[in-house]
Design a protein around this motif. Structure first.
Motif, short mmCIF file in Angstrom:
data_model
loop_
_atom_site.label_atom_id
_atom_site.label_comp_id
_atom_site.label_asym_id
_atom_site.label_seq_id
_atom_site.Cartn_x
_atom_site.Cartn_y
_atom_site.Cartn_z
N MET A 1 -9.93 -8.03 11.11
CA MET A 1 -11.06 -8.81 10.57
C MET A 1 -10.85 -8.53 9.13
N GLU A 2 -11.14 -9.67 8.40
CA GLU A 2 -10.85 -9.83 7.10
C GLU A 2 -11.78 -9.16 6.12
N LEU A 3 -13.13 -9.08 6.39
CA LEU A 3 -14.13 -8.24 6.10
C LEU A 3 -13.74 -6.84 5.89
N ARG A 4 -13.14 -6.19 7.20
CA ARG A 4 -12.79 -4.90 7.03
C ARG A 4 -11.49 -4.37 6.46
N ARG A 5 -10.54 -5.58 6.07
CA ARG A 5 -9.49 -5.44 5.30
C ARG A 5 -9.73 -5.37 3.84
N ALA A 6 -10.63 -6.39 3.49
CA ALA A 6 -10.98 -6.19 1.86
C ALA A 6 -11.92 -4.96 1.66
N GLU A 7 -12.73 -4.68 2.58
CA GLU A 7 -13.60 -3.44 2.26
C GLU A 7 -12.68 -2.17 2.33
N SER A 8 -11.80 -2.08 3.17
CA SER A 8 -10.75 -0.89 2.84
C SER A 8 -10.03 -0.85 1.62
N GLU A 9 -9.83 -2.12 1.18
CA GLU A 9 -9.19 -2.21 -0.23
C GLU A 9 -9.79 -1.77 -1.26
N ARG A 10 -11.23 -1.95 -1.01
CA ARG A 10 -12.02 -1.71 -2.26
C ARG A 10 -12.22 -0.28 -2.14
N VAL A 11 -12.46 0.42 -0.84
CA VAL A 11 -12.82 1.75 -0.91
C VAL A 11 -11.61 2.59 -1.39
N LEU A 12 -10.34 2.06 -1.18
CA LEU A 12 -9.39 2.69 -1.80
C LEU A 12 -9.36 2.52 -3.14
N ARG A 13 -9.69 1.49 -3.78
CA ARG A 13 -9.59 1.38 -5.15
C ARG A 13 -10.56 2.00 -6.06
N GLY A 14 -11.72 2.63 -5.17
CA GLY A 14 -12.79 3.18 -5.61
C GLY A 14 -12.62 4.71 -5.66
N GLN A 15 -11.70 5.14 -5.06
CA GLN A 15 -11.13 6.76 -5.25
C GLN A 15 -10.62 6.89 -6.59
N PRO A 16 -11.08 7.93 -7.07
CA PRO A 16 -10.79 8.42 -8.68
C PRO A 16 -9.38 8.77 -8.78
N PHE A 17 -8.65 9.17 -7.68
CA PHE A 17 -7.23 9.70 -7.84
C PHE A 17 -6.46 8.43 -7.71
N LEU A 18 -6.91 7.32 -7.32
CA LEU A 18 -5.96 6.10 -7.08
C LEU A 18 -6.06 5.08 -8.22
N ALA A 19 -5.10 4.53 -8.88
CA ALA A 19 -5.35 3.45 -9.97
C ALA A 19 -5.41 2.16 -9.27
N ASP A 20 -4.78 1.66 -8.10
CA ASP A 20 -4.94 0.50 -7.53
C ASP A 20 -4.51 0.63 -6.07
N ALA A 21 -5.01 -0.40 -5.36
CA ALA A 21 -4.53 -0.40 -3.76
C ALA A 21 -4.44 -1.92 -3.42
N THR A 22 -3.56 -2.36 -2.55
CA THR A 22 -3.33 -3.61 -1.92
C THR A 22 -3.31 -3.44 -0.53
N ILE A 23 -3.95 -4.27 0.45
CA ILE A 23 -3.87 -4.21 1.76
C ILE A 23 -3.50 -5.82 2.20
N THR A 24 -2.27 -6.00 2.67
CA THR A 24 -1.53 -7.20 3.03
C THR A 24 -1.30 -7.34 4.67
N THR A 25 -1.51 -8.39 5.11
CA THR A 25 -1.17 -8.59 6.72
C THR A 25 -0.05 -9.56 6.77
N TYR A 26 0.80 -9.20 7.81
CA TYR A 26 1.92 -10.33 8.16
C TYR A 26 2.08 -10.40 9.58
N ASP A 27 2.64 -11.42 9.92
CA ASP A 27 2.95 -11.85 11.33
C ASP A 27 4.03 -10.90 11.96
N ASP A 28 3.68 -10.26 12.90
CA ASP A 28 4.89 -9.41 13.69
C ASP A 28 5.59 -9.81 14.62
N GLY A 29 5.58 -11.42 14.80
CA GLY A 29 6.17 -12.11 15.64
C GLY A 29 5.83 -12.01 17.22
#
Length: 546
Positions: free
Chosen positions: A63-91
């Motif tokens: 779900m796009e909302l869960r992907r985007a929110e997970s990325e934002r929650v990770l970026r909100g942690q004080p020990f992380l400078a950045d975070a990206t979450i990308t999805t790809y076709d598994d074939g």
């Protein structure tokens, strides 16, 4: 080259997590020795830590909302400078998820000297010990004519292997002591169903008042405790929060002021502080309610130099209503009200936001309001280019009929007018307008990003009913700053500012400030001289539950 896919309900077949250290890639030779030293002292965040912050797992629906929110929650942690979450076709009709995080520098090290290079303070620690989302530090400060100060603080950002947080701190100052323990499940995201907090602590300290000549102080003891929780009603993005808490607080100010001098603690003969504040012991049951309609927009170079941050767009309001109870020795019969409101809007090249906080008590025994405290900030960020950020902001704060020792200062480090750090002007209300332009100048490979700043402040004080308060005209200050982000993607901003007072006043002299702060995670953080007077057992916002 792989083509990212948008989450549209596919099955997640795999999650690949890559955690990167702060200095990714090549470091210029000039700084390579320092970069290698910092990396040798750094342990990259463990994969399991990152995985627990994700709002989805293998086998779940993408779900796009869960992907985007997970990325934002990770970026909100004080020990992380950045975070990206990308999805790809598994074939095979599903997707696999690529999670990449970059750490902040975890080393905590500050030192200071006094006279002839003699050490006066030292703080050491690690903000991400062994990559386990655990921050720990110890600090020492020389007491000179009094005892030395010691402090220790530990925060576990994944207590018991869950998205719980546990923090504990203790300090012994030159004349006082302070301790605090807090366990909580913060309201990270609208996808959560509930959040809770347990908080307790005590302090024995002196509050110092600014005035011309000697600065008098008043000792105050404070104990506090609260426990409560909230639940979500509604859909993410448009929801309400309902909850309850029980709190207890005790405040015992001394009846006589003192002068903390180089020769000892002396009596304050002014008489202004004599029997000014009374003791209070309260116990309350509190109702919590909030409404929220917000989204988040990823913007670059807003409060940080070049790092991304998630700014809130929309509206939210959090409130607390408390009723005094005659239990466990409580004597105050009152109601307590607290409010936190936020509004934000953004375009591709600008961000505008407003946040207002307030609290107060109605005393049923004396039929009047007291302990009224209000503050706020409005800020407009404009990005005329990728390298430039112009920030125009206004900050205000004030207290009326405070129940604990209270005074605001024109020269406060975070809330005052820059250039007036030596000023002896204090009062009950303060307003400051700031205009600043920041320019990202040069990147030194993957070691650091340098920048420059120019700023102008204008502020005014009102006496109100604060001890030794004075009314002033508008005071102006201006200066320049050297900025640095280490590494370039860090959201922590190092600043070396030189500020000059431009208005006639006592203690007029130029000022040098060296700071290292992260403003990207919180829009409005109250200055210490305001925050120390707030009710200790009340969460600042029902949504963040800090």
């Amino acid at each position: 080259m792989r083509t990212p896919l948008r989450c549209t309900g596919q099955r997640i077949s795999d999650i690949v997590i890559t955690t990167e250290d702060p200095f990714v890639g090549d470091i210029t030779r000039r700084w390579r020795w320092l970069g290698r030293t910092l990396q040798d002292l750094h342990v990259t965040t463990k994969d399991d830590i990152v995985r627990r912050f994700l709002l989805f797992g293998v086998g779940d629906t993408c779900m796009e909302l869960r992907r985007a929110e997970s990325e934002r929650v990770l970026r909100g942690q004080p020990f992380l400078a950045d975070a990206t979450i990308t999805t790809y076709d598994d074939g095979a009709g599903g997707v696999w998820v690529d999670v990449v995080t970059t750490d902040e520098i975890s080393l905590i090290l500050t030192a200071g000297t006094k006279g002839a290079g003699r050490p006066s303070k030292l703080r050491v620690g690690d903000a991400n010990f062994m990559g386990e989302a655990l921050s720990a530090s110890v600090e020492w400060r020389e007491g000179y004519f009094y005892r030395d100060s010691y402090a220790a603080r530990v925060t576990d950002y994944q207590f018991l292997g869950r998205r719980y947080q546990l923090s504990a701190g203790v300090s012994r100052d030159r004349l006082g002591v302070d301790w605090n323990v807090e366990a909580r499940q913060p309201f990270f995201t609208d996808l959560q169903r509930a959040a809770w907090r347990l908080n307790a602590g005590a302090s024995r300290d002196y509050v110092t008042f600014t005035r011309t000549g000697d600065h008098p102080s008043l000792r105050v003891e404070r104990d506090f405790m609260d426990i409560g929780g909230i639940v979500r009603v509604g859909v993410p993005g448009r929801l309400s929060l309902f909850g309850a808490s029980v709190s207890q607080e005790r405040e015992i100010p001394d009846s006589l002021g003192v002068i903390i001098s180089d020769t000892g603690v002396l009596e304050d003969t002014s008489g202004v502080l004599t029997s000014r504040y009374r003791s209070h012991r309260t116990a309350r049951i509190n109702a919590l309610w909030g409404v929220r309609n917000v989204q988040f927009k990823r913007m670059v170079g807003i409060d940080a130099l070049t790092a991304p941050q998630d700014v809130r767009i929309g509206f939210q309001l959090g409130t607390l209503f408390g009723r005094g109870l005659s239990v466990i020795g409580a004597k105050d019969d009152d109601i307590f009200v607290s409010m936190d409101m936020y509004m934000g809007a953004a375009t591709e090249h600008s961000f505008l936001a407003l946040q207002v906080q307030g609290e107060g008590r109605e005393n049923y025994d004396e039929h009047h309001w007291d302990g009224v405290l209000a503050s706020g900030r409005v800020a407009w960020y404009v990005k005329p280019s990728v390298r430039n950020t112009v920030e125009l902001s206004g900050e205000w704060g004030g207290g009326w009929r405070q129940r604990v020792p209270f005074q605001l200062s024109l020269g406060d480090v975070t809330g005052g007018v820059r250039g007036y750090g030596s000023s002896a002007i204090g009062g009950g209300q303060r307003g400051v307008v700031r205009l600043e332009e920041r320019v990202s100048v040069r990147r030194v490979r993957n070691f650091a990003q340098w920048g420059l700043a120019a700023f102008v402040d204008a502020g005014q004080m009102w006496a109100g009913d604060a001890p030794f308060g004075v009314d002033t005209d508008v005071k102006y200050g201006a200066g320049i700053g050297l900025l640095a982000a280490v590494p370039p993607r860090s959201r922590r901003l190092w600043r070396v500012d030189v500020a000059f007072p431009l208005s006639p006043t006592d203690g007029k002299r130029w000022e040098l400030r060296v700071t290292n702060t992260d403003r990207s995670r919180v829009f409005w953080r109250e200055p210490n001289d305001l925050r120390r007077s707030r009710a200790r057992s009340v969460p600042t916002s029902v949504f963040s539950w800090p």
